[in-house]
Design an enzyme around this catalytic site. Structure first.
Site, mmCIF file in Angstrom:
data_model
loop_
_atom_site.group_PDB
_atom_site.id
_atom_site.type_symbol
_atom_site.label_atom_id
_atom_site.label_comp_id
_atom_site.label_asym_id
_atom_site.label_seq_id
_atom_site.Cartn_x
_atom_site.Cartn_y
_atom_site.Cartn_z
ATOM 1 N N ASN A 93 -22.133 -108.780 37.194
ATOM 2 C CA ASN A 93 -22.870 -107.959 38.166
ATOM 3 C C ASN A 93 -23.473 -108.778 39.302
ATOM 4 O O ASN A 93 -23.951 -108.223 40.290
ATOM 5 C CB ASN A 93 -23.977 -107.212 37.392
ATOM 6 C CG ASN A 93 -24.979 -106.545 38.277
ATOM 7 O OD1 ASN A 93 -24.706 -105.492 38.859
ATOM 8 N ND2 ASN A 93 -26.152 -107.162 38.417
ATOM 9 N N SER A 145 -18.167 -102.328 44.565
ATOM 10 C CA SER A 145 -18.938 -101.602 45.583
ATOM 11 C C SER A 145 -18.070 -100.473 46.114
ATOM 12 O O SER A 145 -16.832 -100.583 46.118
ATOM 13 C CB SER A 145 -19.285 -102.548 46.746
ATOM 14 O OG SER A 145 -19.676 -101.799 47.886
ATOM 15 N N TYR A 158 -17.707 -109.807 52.097
ATOM 16 C CA TYR A 158 -18.257 -109.152 50.893
ATOM 17 C C TYR A 158 -17.292 -108.080 50.398
ATOM 18 O O TYR A 158 -16.946 -108.042 49.211
ATOM 19 C CB TYR A 158 -19.610 -108.546 51.256
ATOM 20 C CG TYR A 158 -20.261 -107.691 50.195
ATOM 21 C CD1 TYR A 158 -21.104 -108.244 49.243
ATOM 22 C CD2 TYR A 158 -20.053 -106.302 50.169
ATOM 23 C CE1 TYR A 158 -21.724 -107.445 48.281
ATOM 24 C CE2 TYR A 158 -20.670 -105.506 49.222
ATOM 25 C CZ TYR A 158 -21.504 -106.074 48.280
ATOM 26 O OH TYR A 158 -22.112 -105.280 47.333
ATOM 27 N N ALA A 160 -14.169 -107.725 50.862
ATOM 28 C CA ALA A 160 -12.922 -108.295 50.327
ATOM 29 C C ALA A 160 -13.127 -108.790 48.898
ATOM 30 O O ALA A 160 -12.262 -108.597 48.026
ATOM 31 C CB ALA A 160 -12.440 -109.440 51.224
HETATM 32 N N1 LIG Z 1 -27.847 -102.347 45.777
HETATM 33 C C1 LIG Z 1 -26.806 -101.767 46.348
HETATM 34 O O1 LIG Z 1 -26.956 -100.882 47.195
HETATM 35 C C2 LIG Z 1 -25.397 -102.166 45.936
HETATM 36 C C3 LIG Z 1 -24.320 -101.432 46.470
HETATM 37 C C4 LIG Z 1 -23.027 -101.807 46.119
HETATM 38 C C5 LIG Z 1 -22.816 -102.864 45.252
HETATM 39 N N2 LIG Z 1 -23.884 -103.548 44.756
HETATM 40 C C6 LIG Z 1 -23.613 -104.680 43.865
HETATM 41 O O2 LIG Z 1 -24.381 -104.545 42.686
HETATM 42 C C7 LIG Z 1 -24.717 -105.838 42.189
HETATM 43 C C8 LIG Z 1 -26.198 -105.951 42.002
HETATM 44 O O3 LIG Z 1 -26.838 -105.592 43.190
HETATM 45 P P1 LIG Z 1 -28.431 -105.634 43.367
HETATM 46 O O4 LIG Z 1 -28.760 -104.784 44.529
HETATM 47 O O5 LIG Z 1 -29.090 -105.429 42.050
HETATM 48 O O6 LIG Z 1 -28.578 -107.146 43.845
HETATM 49 P P2 LIG Z 1 -29.781 -108.151 43.793
HETATM 50 O O7 LIG Z 1 -29.673 -109.003 44.993
HETATM 51 O O8 LIG Z 1 -31.063 -107.423 43.515
HETATM 52 O O9 LIG Z 1 -29.407 -108.987 42.491
HETATM 53 C C9 LIG Z 1 -28.458 -109.981 42.479
HETATM 54 C C10 LIG Z 1 -29.000 -111.100 41.601
HETATM 55 O O10 LIG Z 1 -28.007 -112.128 41.589
HETATM 56 C C11 LIG Z 1 -28.685 -113.386 41.613
HETATM 57 N N3 LIG Z 1 -27.801 -114.418 42.124
HETATM 58 C C12 LIG Z 1 -27.391 -114.615 43.410
HETATM 59 N N4 LIG Z 1 -26.593 -115.685 43.485
HETATM 60 C C13 LIG Z 1 -26.457 -116.177 42.215
HETATM 61 C C14 LIG Z 1 -25.753 -117.271 41.655
HETATM 62 N N5 LIG Z 1 -25.037 -118.089 42.401
HETATM 63 N N6 LIG Z 1 -25.824 -117.450 40.310
HETATM 64 C C15 LIG Z 1 -26.564 -116.638 39.532
HETATM 65 N N7 LIG Z 1 -27.282 -115.591 40.022
HETATM 66 C C16 LIG Z 1 -27.227 -115.365 41.353
HETATM 67 C C17 LIG Z 1 -29.888 -113.160 42.507
HETATM 68 O O11 LIG Z 1 -30.904 -114.112 42.228
HETATM 69 C C18 LIG Z 1 -30.292 -111.731 42.151
HETATM 70 O O12 LIG Z 1 -31.300 -111.695 41.153
HETATM 71 C C19 LIG Z 1 -24.151 -106.835 43.199
HETATM 72 O O13 LIG Z 1 -22.901 -107.297 42.757
HETATM 73 C C20 LIG Z 1 -24.016 -106.008 44.453
HETATM 74 O O14 LIG Z 1 -23.013 -106.516 45.302
HETATM 75 C C21 LIG Z 1 -25.164 -103.217 45.068
#
Ligand SMILES: NC(=O)c1ccc[n+]([C@@H]2O[C@H](COP(=O)([O-])OP(=O)(O)OC[C@H]3O[C@@H](n4cnc5c(N)ncnc54)[C@H](O)[C@@H]3O)[C@@H](O)[C@H]2O)c1
Length: 251
Positions: A93, A145, A158, A160
């Site tokens: 995730n 996503s 992103y 891609a």
């Molecule tokens: N929130 C949205 O609207 C949304 C929409 C579509 C997809 N997503 C996807 O859902 C997932 C979670 O989204 P979110 O909004 O909870 O994101 P978020 O940014 O709140 O959480 C992502 C977490 O990943 C951690 N992280 C970043 N780089 C890292 C690394 N190199 N190693 C380990 N940890 C790392 C960050 O510290 C963060 O806690 C992501 O993959 C995001 O792309 C989110």
């Protein structure tokens, strides 16, 4: 407390973030023992603390790792197996964003985003697969996503990687079915996570009406519940699937 994940060990990457932490809480509520993995020590510690506050007795542990580094996956999975005895569910995730048009995105953007959004899914999956196979009913849930499927401007690198996640999920389903491991993807739409609140400010988030049928942001738990189902044996005949959890995009 429910029992939908009773006896299962779940590893959730990006576990300190909005969706990952919500999945951690809901998985614990349903009896899983959970390992949250995140680069941010503060974020993962606060997610673990919050879950333990809400659910005294929950077995949830934090692991700090930069999953953009290949070797970290073996270390994390090794630590989880040493502590909890196996892995039944892997939720890939973790995700980072870059807001750049393709014409402007430098090689460094592509390199950084591919490492985290795609290669960490590869390394974590490879490290976890022997354990997922051994348990006989392994489940992988990959976070993609909606914009893996739909077009837009401004986040091409992103998007891609997220499309790559869908292709990887389908192939995994084909290759791992005979080993008893299912693989599915969820495609979140606009989800009101702390990331977006920090980025835009709470007022701007509240004022933005997502262009979906439901015309509102999702709560992170609304991503975590579909993940829960896919992780559980209730979804035992579901593999290779892509679930749009987006309030009906594009409306
Ligand atoms: N929130 C949205 O609207 C949304 C929409 C579509 C997809 N997503 C996807 O859902 C997932 C979670 O989204 P979110 O909004 O909870 O994101 P978020 O940014 O709140 O959480 C992502 C977490 O990943 C951690 N992280 C970043 N780089 C890292 C690394 N190199 N190693 C380990 N940890 C790392 C960050 O510290 C963060 O806690 C992501 O993959 C995001 O792309 C989110």
């Amino acid at each position: 407390m429910g029992t939908r994940l009773q006896g299962k060990v779940a590893v959730i990457t990006g576990g300190g973030g909005g969706i990952g932490a919500a999945a951690g809480r809901i998985f614990c509520e349903e009896g899983a023992r959970v390992a949250l993995v995140d680069q941010s020590e503060d974020a993962v510690a606060s997610a673990v603390h919050e879950i333990r506050q809400i659910l005294p007795g929950a077995e949830v542990h934090g692991h700090v790792a930069d999953l953009g580094v290949e070797a970290e996956a073996d270390r994390v999975i090794g630590d989880v197996v040493a502590r909890l005895g196996g892995v039944d569910v892997l939720v890939n995730n973790v995700g980072i964003r870059r807001y750049e048009a393709l014409a402007d995105a430098p090689w460094e953007t592509w390199d950084a985003i591919i490492r985290v959004n795609l290669l960490s899914f590869v390394s974590m999956t490879r490290a976890a697969l022997p354990h997922l196979r051994r348990c006989g009913r392994g489940s992988i849930v990959n976070t993609s996503s909606t914009y893996a499927v739909y077009g837009r401007k401004g986040m091409g690198a992103y998007d891609a990687t997220k499309a790559g996640v869908l292709a990887m999920t389908r192939t995994l389903a084909y290759e791992e079915g005979e080993h008893g491991v299912r693989a599915n993807a969820v495609c979140p739409g606009y989800t009101r996570t702390p990331f977006h609140v920090r980025r835009m400010g709470a007022q701007a988030v509240d004022e933005l009406v997502p262009p979906c049928v439901l015309k509102r942001w999702a709560d992170p738990s609304e991503m975590a519940y579909p993940m829960l189902w896919l992780a559980s044996d209730e979804a035992s005949y579901v593999t290779g699937a892509t679930f749009m959890i987006d309030g009906g995009l594009p409306a």
